[in-house]
Scaffold this motif. Structure first.
Motif, PDB file in Angstrom:
ATOM      1  N   UNK A 309       0.823  -1.207   0.000  1.00  0.00           N
ATOM      2  CA  UNK A 309       0.000   0.000   0.000  1.00  0.00           C
ATOM      3  C   UNK A 309       0.858   1.258   0.000  1.00  0.00           C
ATOM      4  N   UNK A 310       1.943   1.242   0.767  1.00  0.00           N
ATOM      5  CA  UNK A 310       2.825   2.404   0.834  1.00  0.00           C
ATOM      6  C   UNK A 310       3.414   2.738  -0.533  1.00  0.00           C
ATOM      7  N   UNK A 311       3.910   1.722  -1.236  1.00  0.00           N
ATOM      8  CA  UNK A 311       4.495   1.960  -2.549  1.00  0.00           C
ATOM      9  C   UNK A 311       3.435   2.397  -3.560  1.00  0.00           C
ATOM     10  N   UNK A 312       2.249   1.782  -3.496  1.00  0.00           N
ATOM     11  CA  UNK A 312       1.179   2.155  -4.430  1.00  0.00           C
ATOM     12  C   UNK A 312       0.726   3.592  -4.195  1.00  0.00           C
ATOM     13  N   UNK A 313       0.619   3.987  -2.947  1.00  0.00           N
ATOM     14  CA  UNK A 313       0.254   5.377  -2.643  1.00  0.00           C
ATOM     15  C   UNK A 313       1.285   6.337  -3.215  1.00  0.00           C
ATOM     16  N   UNK A 314       2.572   6.024  -3.003  1.00  0.00           N
ATOM     17  CA  UNK A 314       3.624   6.907  -3.488  1.00  0.00           C
ATOM     18  C   UNK A 314       3.561   7.044  -5.001  1.00  0.00           C
ATOM     19  N   UNK A 315       3.282   5.940  -5.677  1.00  0.00           N
ATOM     20  CA  UNK A 315       3.194   5.988  -7.132  1.00  0.00           C
ATOM     21  C   UNK A 315       2.033   6.858  -7.602  1.00  0.00           C
ATOM     22  N   UNK A 316       0.881   6.653  -7.000  1.00  0.00           N
ATOM     23  CA  UNK A 316      -0.315   7.367  -7.441  1.00  0.00           C
ATOM     24  C   UNK A 316      -0.247   8.843  -7.067  1.00  0.00           C
ATOM     25  N   UNK A 317       0.255   9.141  -5.876  1.00  0.00           N
ATOM     26  CA  UNK A 317       0.268  10.527  -5.413  1.00  0.00           C
ATOM     27  C   UNK A 317       1.386  11.344  -6.047  1.00  0.00           C
ATOM     28  N   UNK A 318       2.568  10.711  -6.264  1.00  0.00           N
ATOM     29  CA  UNK A 318       3.712  11.451  -6.776  1.00  0.00           C
ATOM     30  C   UNK A 318       4.021  11.152  -8.242  1.00  0.00           C
ATOM     31  N   UNK A 319       3.439  10.050  -8.747  1.00  0.00           N
ATOM     32  CA  UNK A 319       3.701   9.689 -10.123  1.00  0.00           C
ATOM     33  C   UNK A 319       5.110   9.198 -10.358  1.00  0.00           C
ATOM     34  N   UNK A 320       5.758   8.685  -9.324  1.00  0.00           N
ATOM     35  CA  UNK A 320       7.123   8.195  -9.460  1.00  0.00           C
ATOM     36  C   UNK A 320       7.371   7.082  -8.464  1.00  0.00           C
ATOM     37  N   UNK A 321       8.418   6.313  -8.705  1.00  0.00           N
ATOM     38  CA  UNK A 321       8.754   5.213  -7.807  1.00  0.00           C
ATOM     39  C   UNK A 321       9.160   5.746  -6.448  1.00  0.00           C
ATOM     40  N   UNK A 322       8.848   5.027  -5.369  1.00  0.00           N
ATOM     41  CA  UNK A 322       9.225   5.462  -4.028  1.00  0.00           C
ATOM     42  C   UNK A 322      10.743   5.628  -3.911  1.00  0.00           C
ATOM     43  N   UNK A 323      11.176   6.707  -3.283  1.00  0.00           N
ATOM     44  CA  UNK A 323      12.604   6.931  -3.082  1.00  0.00           C
ATOM     45  C   UNK A 323      13.161   6.039  -1.984  1.00  0.00           C
ATOM     46  N   UNK A 324      12.346   5.753  -0.977  1.00  0.00           N
ATOM     47  CA  UNK A 324      12.752   4.889   0.113  1.00  0.00           C
ATOM     48  C   UNK A 324      11.973   3.593   0.009  1.00  0.00           C
ATOM     49  N   UNK A 325      12.594   2.502  -0.463  1.00  0.00           N
ATOM     50  CA  UNK A 325      11.878   1.244  -0.630  1.00  0.00           C
ATOM     51  C   UNK A 325      11.229   0.773   0.665  1.00  0.00           C
TER      52      UNK A 325
END
Length: 329
Positions: A309-325
């Motif tokens: 969920x954390x990674x999916x949120x980061x993708x949808x909200x920022x439009x980019x891969x999470x900086x901190x895995x």
């Protein structure tokens, strides 16, 4: 609400859909099978997706199936260019990609595009393999907890060996070593799930094949040890499930609380089984509670789902891969 369209390996895609639906109310997930990708009725499903999640089908392969899937994938991306993409690597897909990369067989276009996407891998070794190819991946274990499975107070009798060998892949899963041990140890029952055992000839009275099983809990309940010998692995569900049931595990790769035996060394496998059987007969072989505790901590369902969920949120909200895995492995 985050909408995810899953494509790729059907078994794990459907498993992921079930996990999302049951444990992530913020995610609306649907599996789109290959046969449906070209149907107009599914275009709406793809158009509304925030994320395309590709499981087990690697980019850049040279077979006609790989080329066909890459073509469908490219079409999905053109149909909905705003959707973010995640590739989930689960085992053999990473091995084949690494081998093709080293042999200069990978198709460069799909690989170059995929390097811009987000990547998940089920184990630290896969993270390292993908790094060599140029894919930076987050390590998130596949949670596969079985319901209503607990370690018993004592291992069941008789001492029984369990293994998973799918049909047509006996060499990869070291069927010959298991067959040799079953032949050398006729007093120990061996139960094989996943295939019919057409490769194991002549048949042995203590080597029984049960084919594909949707529910392996009855097999776990009567086994003492799981054997998994493979030349390459991701993070096998059978090992985690065996841990959950308190079984001892003989495994060909490094992992806490397993008995390490090399791939294709039947003498080493036989020696390990003889020692475990000796301890069982001496009533000195207890359930593998350390393995159970390790599995409950490492493959905790909520921890894995929170990482997804954390990674999916980061993708949808920022439009980019999470900086901190969001590491869970």
């Amino acid at each position: 609400m985050i909408r995810i369209a899953l494509v790729g390996q059907p078994f794990w895609s459907r498993r992921m859909v079930d996990l999302f639906r049951e444990h992530c109310p913020e995610i609306e997930a649907d599996f789109v099978p290959l046969s449906a990708l070209l149907r107009p009725a599914h275009a709406k499903q793809l158009l509304k997706a925030d994320i395309f999640l590709r499981i087990g089908y690697r980019p850049g392969g040279s077979t006609w199936r790989a080329v066909a899937f890459d073509t469908l994938w490219a079409g999905m991306r053109r149909l909905n260019p705003s959707a973010q993409a995640i590739h989930y690597w689960i085992g053999t897909d990473a091995l084949n990609t690494l081998e093709d990369f080293r042999a200069n067989r990978l198709r460069k276009g799909p690989v170059r595009k995929a390097r811009k996407d987000t990547h998940w891998a089920v184990s630290p070794p896969l993270v390292e393999e993908l790094r060599e190819v140029g894919f930076k991946s987050n390590c998130i274990a596949l949670p596969v907890p079985l319901k209503d499975v607990e370690a018993p107070e004592a291992l069941p009798a008789p001492f029984t060996v369990l293994a998973y060998i799918p049909e047509g892949r006996a060499e990869f899963y070291d069927g010959p070593s298991i067959y040799a041990c079953a032949k050398a140890l006729p007093h120990i029952p061996f139960e094989i799930i996943g295939g019919e055992g057409t490769w194991a000839r002549p048949s042995l009275p203590n080597l029984t094949f049960f084919g594909w099983q949707e529910d392996i809990r009855p097999f776990l309940a009567r086994a003492s040890v799981l054997v998994r010998l493979v030349k390459h692995d991701g993070l096998p569900g059978t090992v985690r499930e065996a841990f959950q049931a308190g079984l001892h595990v003989i495994y060909s790769h490094p992992m806490p609380h397993v008995h390490r035996v090399p791939y294709r060394e039947p003498a080493a496998l036989q020696s390990a089984l003889v020692e475990l059987h000796r301890r069982f007969e001496a009533r000195d072989l207890k359930p593998n509670l350390a393995g159970r505790d390790y599995a409950e901590e490492t493959f905790d369902l909520q921890k894995c789902m929170s990482a997804y969920l954390s990674d999916c949120r980061a993708l949808v909200e920022k439009g980019e891969s999470p900086q901190e895995p969001s590491l869970t492995c």
